[in-house]
Write a protein that holds these residues in place. Sequence first.
Motif, PDB file in Angstrom:
ATOM      1  N   GLU A  99      -5.998  -0.805  -4.096  1.00 44.67           N
ATOM      2  CA  GLU A  99      -4.761  -1.418  -3.633  1.00 44.67           C
ATOM      3  C   GLU A  99      -5.050  -2.617  -2.726  1.00 44.67           C
ATOM      4  O   GLU A  99      -4.398  -3.663  -2.831  1.00 44.67           O
ATOM      5  N   GLU A 100      -6.026  -2.467  -1.851  1.00 50.07           N
ATOM      6  CA  GLU A 100      -6.386  -3.575  -0.962  1.00 50.07           C
ATOM      7  C   GLU A 100      -6.927  -4.758  -1.759  1.00 50.07           C
ATOM      8  O   GLU A 100      -6.572  -5.918  -1.498  1.00 50.07           O
ATOM      9  N   GLN A 146       0.950   7.426   0.394  1.00 46.22           N
ATOM     10  CA  GLN A 146      -0.124   8.404   0.149  1.00 46.22           C
ATOM     11  C   GLN A 146      -1.487   7.841   0.549  1.00 46.22           C
ATOM     12  O   GLN A 146      -2.356   8.571   1.047  1.00 46.22           O
ATOM     13  N   THR A 147      -1.673   6.531   0.363  1.00 45.14           N
ATOM     14  CA  THR A 147      -2.946   5.919   0.748  1.00 45.14           C
ATOM     15  C   THR A 147      -3.119   5.934   2.258  1.00 45.14           C
ATOM     16  O   THR A 147      -4.207   6.232   2.767  1.00 45.14           O
ATOM     17  N   TYR A 148      -2.049   5.619   3.000  1.00 43.80           N
ATOM     18  CA  TYR A 148      -2.145   5.672   4.465  1.00 43.80           C
ATOM     19  C   TYR A 148      -2.465   7.084   4.931  1.00 43.80           C
ATOM     20  O   TYR A 148      -3.279   7.288   5.834  1.00 43.80           O
ATOM     21  N   ILE A 158       0.860  -1.183   0.000  1.00 42.72           N
ATOM     22  CA  ILE A 158       0.000   0.000   0.000  1.00 42.72           C
ATOM     23  C   ILE A 158       0.897   1.234   0.000  1.00 42.72           C
ATOM     24  O   ILE A 158       1.923   1.274   0.678  1.00 42.72           O
ATOM     25  N   SER A 159       0.543   2.252  -0.758  1.00 45.74           N
ATOM     26  CA  SER A 159       1.383   3.437  -0.864  1.00 45.74           C
ATOM     27  C   SER A 159       1.279   4.316   0.385  1.00 45.74           C
ATOM     28  O   SER A 159       0.260   4.311   1.088  1.00 45.74           O
ATOM     29  N   ASP A 201     -10.262  -0.431  -1.009  1.00 41.62           N
ATOM     30  CA  ASP A 201      -9.857   0.341  -2.184  1.00 41.62           C
ATOM     31  C   ASP A 201      -9.124  -0.565  -3.165  1.00 41.62           C
ATOM     32  O   ASP A 201      -8.925  -1.760  -2.918  1.00 41.62           O
ATOM     33  N   ARG A 229      -6.080   7.858   4.352  1.00 45.01           N
ATOM     34  CA  ARG A 229      -6.936   7.219   5.352  1.00 45.01           C
ATOM     35  C   ARG A 229      -6.978   8.043   6.631  1.00 45.01           C
ATOM     36  O   ARG A 229      -8.046   8.236   7.230  1.00 45.01           O
TER      37      ARG A 229
END
Length: 433
Positions: A174-175, A6-8, A3-4, A172, A11
């Motif tokens: 990525e998940e 940016q995604t964390y 997971i990137s 999402d 969130r």
Amino acid sequence: MNISTQTYQARRTRLMASLPDNSVVVVRTGELASRNSDCDYEFRAHSSFFYLTGFPEPSAYALIHGEGDLTLITLPKDAEKEQWDGFRFGTEGAMMTFGAYDAAPLEQLDVLALAALDGADHVVYLFNDRLLREQIAAWCDAIATRARLGAVAPTRFMDLSPSIAEMRLRKDAEEIAIMEAAAQISVQAHKHAMRAVRPGMKEYQLEAELNYVFMKSGARQPAYNNIVASGRNACVLHYIKNDDTINDGDLVLIDAGAELGCYAADITRTFPANGKFSEPQAALYQVVLDAYYAGMEALTIGSPYEACHNAAVRVLTHGLVKHGLLNGEVHTLIENKAYRDFYMHNTGHWLGLDVHDCGAYKIAGESRLLEAGMVLTIEPGLYVSADNQSVDAKWRGIGIRIEDDVLIRAEGPYVLTHGLPKERHEIEAFMAQ
């Protein structure tokens, strides 16, 4: 497959936007657990902590404030410890690799927590984390003692669980990619086990074949304790001893899934140890398979979550009546839950970072409606106890479950665990190759 950063961050930003102004979120990842003497289990981060940070090491805390700014408190770099136990990211890695706004060593936890909580309107944490609850109470008491100096102790507290559960419930892109990869590793492991099984081998020897494929394919560990249950053991829902002998004529029920990037797969298949279903086994297997397809038809956007279970129960109960294991009208037997002597669990559960993932199944007392991005299992089964004297002896000791992982999407349900035989003729043909 990761997971990137940016995604964390996104969130955390989304989480803070859902909370009252001037809230501070406190989450901890957990500690190493001792197996015996000076041996520890391999560490696995708390799922919600990992969802918000991606940080994989033990003894870490996250303070989230503002619009999603992250302060990570971690074990510091320590050359001597790393010589014995391996690499640590430390505070520098927490910022460079995981996008923390700030980071500090664990010894500064109290100082940073006191500063973050002073003046906060709400403290948000997981209420079921007893240790953290005690720590937060101590921090608030310490702030209160400094009231004459202008410190303001928080007086309002919120459980993080509902907010984080709703976020984790909707996956999402990525998940979903990671979960499908975990699912396909699991498919290959189940195929390998189907081909490896031989009457006379031990259940744990078959389990070893699963773990071999998991690890060889990049999944360091299973997502939960593998169930490899032969014969009457398949009627035990959470059978994990896996130490019995697989006999000629047994059905073998394998419930096993790989964990990849902390995301779980969850598959069950039931197949004959000798490659050929007996007539009673085939009859009940077809009932379970028909229930699977009936439940699958209900896995559409806008459908109530419980519709899948209800559809499966109707088919299972009809099949039990057809084959003489139950007597009476199907609708009456369902109302009286008579089927529960043979089918005592639900037809699925949410799936994600936890194999039984978080997320409410009902909203305001009503079954919640399925939405795009939700991932759940579908797993009807029948279990006829070997000691059940109320049924013909030919049925006794037969346990069957069929389980796949399903993504809810606009085009219809998508089986992440695709490619694994479940039709009787497919299983027999596959095992005969």
